[in-house]
Write a protein that holds these residues in place. Structure first.
Motif, PDB file in Angstrom:
ATOM      1  N   TRP A 146       0.614  -1.201   0.067  1.00 49.68           N
ATOM      2  CA  TRP A 146       0.085   0.146   0.107  1.00 49.68           C
ATOM      3  C   TRP A 146       0.736   1.265  -0.021  1.00 49.68           C
ATOM      4  O   TRP A 146       0.548   2.308  -0.595  1.00 49.68           O
ATOM      5  CB  TRP A 146      -1.031   0.060   1.218  1.00 49.68           C
ATOM      6  N   LEU A 147       2.282   1.084   0.663  1.00 46.79           N
ATOM      7  CA  LEU A 147       2.840   2.268   0.471  1.00 46.79           C
ATOM      8  C   LEU A 147       3.411   2.697  -0.874  1.00 46.79           C
ATOM      9  O   LEU A 147       3.438   3.968  -1.451  1.00 46.79           O
ATOM     10  CB  LEU A 147       4.324   1.859   1.143  1.00 46.79           C
ATOM     11  N   GLY A 153       0.706   7.736  -5.937  1.00 47.07           N
ATOM     12  CA  GLY A 153      -0.393   8.972  -5.937  1.00 47.07           C
ATOM     13  C   GLY A 153       0.044  10.001  -5.446  1.00 47.07           C
ATOM     14  O   GLY A 153      -0.079  11.229  -6.479  1.00 47.07           O
ATOM     15  N   LEU A 154       0.826  10.110  -4.624  1.00 48.53           N
ATOM     16  CA  LEU A 154       1.399  11.814  -4.328  1.00 48.53           C
ATOM     17  C   LEU A 154       2.333  12.285  -5.253  1.00 48.53           C
ATOM     18  O   LEU A 154       2.536  13.421  -5.563  1.00 48.53           O
ATOM     19  CB  LEU A 154       1.997  11.521  -2.758  1.00 48.53           C
ATOM     20  N   MET A 166      10.059  18.904  -6.892  1.00 47.28           N
ATOM     21  CA  MET A 166       9.950  18.316  -5.334  1.00 47.28           C
ATOM     22  C   MET A 166       9.655  16.884  -5.576  1.00 47.28           C
ATOM     23  O   MET A 166      10.528  16.050  -4.578  1.00 47.28           O
ATOM     24  CB  MET A 166       8.696  18.948  -4.985  1.00 47.28           C
ATOM     25  N   VAL A 167       9.028  16.292  -6.403  1.00 48.75           N
ATOM     26  CA  VAL A 167       8.878  14.886  -6.718  1.00 48.75           C
ATOM     27  C   VAL A 167      10.294  14.197  -6.885  1.00 48.75           C
ATOM     28  O   VAL A 167      10.523  13.156  -6.453  1.00 48.75           O
ATOM     29  CB  VAL A 167       7.847  14.451  -7.941  1.00 48.75           C
ATOM     30  N   THR A 168      11.111  14.821  -7.705  1.00 51.72           N
ATOM     31  CA  THR A 168      12.773  14.128  -7.982  1.00 51.72           C
ATOM     32  C   THR A 168      13.219  14.182  -6.762  1.00 51.72           C
ATOM     33  O   THR A 168      13.935  13.386  -6.403  1.00 51.72           O
ATOM     34  CB  THR A 168      13.252  15.426  -9.057  1.00 51.72           C
ATOM     35  N   ILE A 169      13.173  15.262  -5.894  1.00 48.96           N
ATOM     36  CA  ILE A 169      13.822  15.283  -4.443  1.00 48.96           C
ATOM     37  C   ILE A 169      13.526  14.133  -3.812  1.00 48.96           C
ATOM     38  O   ILE A 169      14.397  13.550  -3.027  1.00 48.96           O
ATOM     39  CB  ILE A 169      13.678  16.563  -3.798  1.00 48.96           C
ATOM     40  N   ALA A 170      11.984  13.761  -3.694  1.00 49.07           N
ATOM     41  CA  ALA A 170      11.663  12.842  -2.793  1.00 49.07           C
ATOM     42  C   ALA A 170      11.843  11.519  -3.244  1.00 49.07           C
ATOM     43  O   ALA A 170      12.567  10.678  -2.481  1.00 49.07           O
ATOM     44  CB  ALA A 170      10.179  12.958  -2.836  1.00 49.07           C
ATOM     45  N   VAL A 171      11.882  11.028  -4.673  1.00 47.87           N
ATOM     46  CA  VAL A 171      12.284   9.915  -5.200  1.00 47.87           C
ATOM     47  C   VAL A 171      13.946   9.516  -5.041  1.00 47.87           C
ATOM     48  O   VAL A 171      14.305   8.475  -4.638  1.00 47.87           O
ATOM     49  CB  VAL A 171      11.608   9.794  -6.585  1.00 47.87           C
ATOM     50  N   ILE A 208       6.925   9.373   0.574  1.00 48.72           N
ATOM     51  CA  ILE A 208       5.717   9.761   1.116  1.00 48.72           C
ATOM     52  C   ILE A 208       5.950  10.866   2.009  1.00 48.72           C
ATOM     53  O   ILE A 208       5.340  11.930   2.186  1.00 48.72           O
ATOM     54  CB  ILE A 208       4.783   8.588   1.873  1.00 48.72           C
ATOM     55  N   LEU A 209       7.116  10.679   2.798  1.00 45.20           N
ATOM     56  CA  LEU A 209       7.329  11.903   3.907  1.00 45.20           C
ATOM     57  C   LEU A 209       7.918  13.119   3.495  1.00 45.20           C
ATOM     58  O   LEU A 209       7.532  13.951   4.145  1.00 45.20           O
ATOM     59  CB  LEU A 209       8.424  11.083   5.099  1.00 45.20           C
TER      60      LEU A 209
END
Length: 590
Positions: A146-147, A153-154, A166-171, A208-209
């Motif tokens: 589920w994670l 989705g986020l 921002m998505v690039t930083i997260a991934v 996610i965080l």
């Protein structure tokens, strides 16, 4: 319909695409390399059988992807259209409904796969010595599946809100975490394939965080708002919008499983390993394909919300050019002798290494037609051509299985040519189908892309140079267009004043470093009112905020931006958003 397309060029749309694609490809690359790293580390530390075992249960991982696609991809497209039409209430309700659905269904699917993972593995594999490793991997992975859905989705929502970096930083942060956990769990602790699964789950958690930290900011378009009785209707709308891409990914998961069986039956374990490496190269191509597709859905959804079909046409052409260049990079890598094999633990100079290099060169030929079909499939979905989307998705996956099986049964013909033939046939079918639809359609549409050549209402499009002469020439055109569109005199005056102030401000202050850049003006008139969209790629500047600050400075020495103060008073329904490296101003006059 009446349209003015004088001097409309591709600069603004192309810059938005490149800005988004760069971030999206880096994001997808970091994500895919994290998964590929699992296979590489497992191949070197545990052995080649472990790589094959993970590949056997890859379709189960795709089930989670398909669930995420079904719920989130459609919701993201609807949110993009809502943002483009400046409907923040719809955006909030769609976002909230999607998060609730992902949490509920994600946990249910993860639990189901975990409970029945042993039976599922025995169903998809006939090799007992691989089954235990396959079970250990998918049983661990499913507990946090589920994670994966929530992370996906986020990523879509934040990127569509104009923050792909921002998505690039997260991934990237997640990928680094994945690598560290892989090395510790596989190499140090000796957890084998279970360690690889834990590494992937740690990556999704970090994603996610990081993304939640952005969603809490005031600049985010997304807010939590209980949808009430519309929860079910929003869910159905999300599913309907996301069904074609979900079908494509579901069929691809089934295709991988069926091809696994075909290759294992005809070529044995060595053949399955070679197919596993080829599949990793296909997934690497998906890094670029997904990056472009995500960009198309985000930018294309906003353009559809703005009723900008000309912009969508430019977007699709630019996307096809970008994907051809990016996939060519993967093809070049596949033609380098022995390099790919070494990455997966194959000894250079061995018989397996030579055979893998030969197969990769054949397999590479399918990537260009395959990627073009994927881009066109996404275009059909953005436009709402559900039937064309379903037919294309079904044809591509079905032909891959049929093509490989058919060639495998021919004497003297290499099985791997079945991949190439299938992709070429699907593209030819796609060409014939869309040309036939273009002649049969009641309203004129473009062959291949199926973009309508007409729309409901009246449209004005123009790219404007950063000179006051061109601005004043455009303002004259706009005045003529609005009068011919029979816009009431009071509205006509208000819109002309707003356009003059905003366009003059852009021409004088917002120009970036690119010498030949332009900014776009898009106006659409229909029964609901007049909709104006201004986009420029200059430095970030919020004219609405500046106008409100000028309002507060009345009676003091600071009288800057008094013209911007005026437009916020005569047209209250005006909003600003910095998206994809561009200033975007939305104006609505009912």
């Amino acid at each position: 319909m009446k349209t003015n397309t004088k001097q409309r060029n591709s600069f603004i749309v192309s810059k938005a695409l490149k800005t988004f694609v760069t971030a999206a490809v880096l994001t997808a690359a970091a994500s895919q390399l994290a998964h590929t790293a699992d296979s590489m580390i497992v191949g070197h530390v545990v052995g080649q059988d472990a790589v094959s075992a993970i590949n056997l249960v890859l379709p189960l991982v795709e089930v989670l992807n398909c669930m995420a696609f079904l719920i989130c991809f459609g919701a993201n497209a609807l949110c993009a259209q809502a943002i483009g039409s400046n409907d923040m209430d719809k955006t909030a309700r769609t976002f909230t409904s999607t998060i609730l659905t992902v949490m509920t269904l994600g946990l249910a699917v993860s639990l189901g796969i975990s409970l029945f993972s042993r039976q599922i593995v025995e169903l998809v594999s006939e090799e007992p010595h691989l089954n235990d490793m396959a079970y250990n991997y998918i049983h661990t992975y499913a507990l946090g599946g589920w994670l994966q859905m929530m992370s996906y989705g986020l990523c879509l929502f934040v990127a569509t809100d104009g923050r792909p970096r921002m998505v690039t930083i997260a991934v990237v942060a997640g990928a680094i975490t994945n690598g560290v956990v892989d090395l510790l769990s596989i190499s140090v602790l000796g957890m084998g394939v279970e360690g690889a699964a834990l590494g992937s789950l740690s990556m999704f958690t970090v994603n996610i965080l990081v993304l939640l930290s952005y969603l809490r900011k005031p600049t985010s378009s997304y807010r939590l708002k209980w949808p009430g009785k519309s929860l079910f209707h929003i869910f159905i709308a999300n599913v309907k919008e996301g069904a074609p891409i979900t079908l494509s990914n579901t069929l691809m998961a089934v295709t991988i499983m069926l091809i696994n069986n075909i290759v294992l039956r005809y070529l044995g374990c060595d053949g399955l390993f070679i197919w596993s490496v080829c599949l990793q190269m296909l997934l690497l191509s998906y890094v670029f394909i997904d990056g472009v597709i995500e960009s198309m859905f985000a930018i294309g959804g906003v353009l559809m919300g703005e009723r900008d079909l000309r912009g969508l046409e430019i977007l699709v052409k630019q996307a096809l050019i970008v994907i051809a260049v990016l996939v060519a990079i993967v093809i070049v890598m596949m033609y380098l002798p022995g390099v790919v094999g070494m990455l997966f633990g194959v000894e250079r100079g061995s018989t397996l290494s030579f055979e893998l290099s030969r197969v990769l060169r054949i397999f590479a030929l399918m990537l260009i037609p395959f990627s073009i079909t994927q881009i066109l499939l996404s275009t059909y979905q953005i436009l709402g051509h559900e039937k064309a989307s379903v037919i294309t998705a079904t044809a591509q996956t079905a032909m891959l299985v049929v093509g490989v099986w058919f060639v495998a049964n021919l004497e003297g013909v290499d099985l791997w040519w079945g991949f190439v033939g299938a992709c070429v046939l699907v593209l030819l079918f796609q060409l014939g189908y869309t040309y036939a639809k273009s002649y049969m359609h009641q309203a004129p549409i473009s062959p291949l892309t199926m973009i309508p050549q007409t729309t409901t209402g009246l449209t004005y499009d123009r790219s404007v140079n950063y000179s006051l002469d061109d601005v004043y020439d455009t303002l004259t055109d706009i005045d003529i267009f609005l009068k011919e569109s029979k816009v009431p005199a009071s509205s006509l005056f208000d819109i002309n004043i707003c356009c003059e102030e905003l366009m003059t401000n852009i021409a004088q202050h917002s120009k970036g470093r690119i010498v030949k850049q332009t900014f776009d003006v898009h106006i659409h008139v229909n029964n609901e009112g007049v909709f104006v969209t201004l986009k420029d790629a200059g430095r970030p500047f919020d004219p609405i905020k500046a106008g409100k600050m000028a309002d507060k400075n009345i009676g003091t020495k600071g009288h800057e931006h008094m013209g911007l103060r005026l437009i916020t008073q005569i047209i209250p329904d005006i909003t600003y958003k910095y998206m994809y490296g561009q200033n975007t101003v939305f104006i609505k006059k009912a």
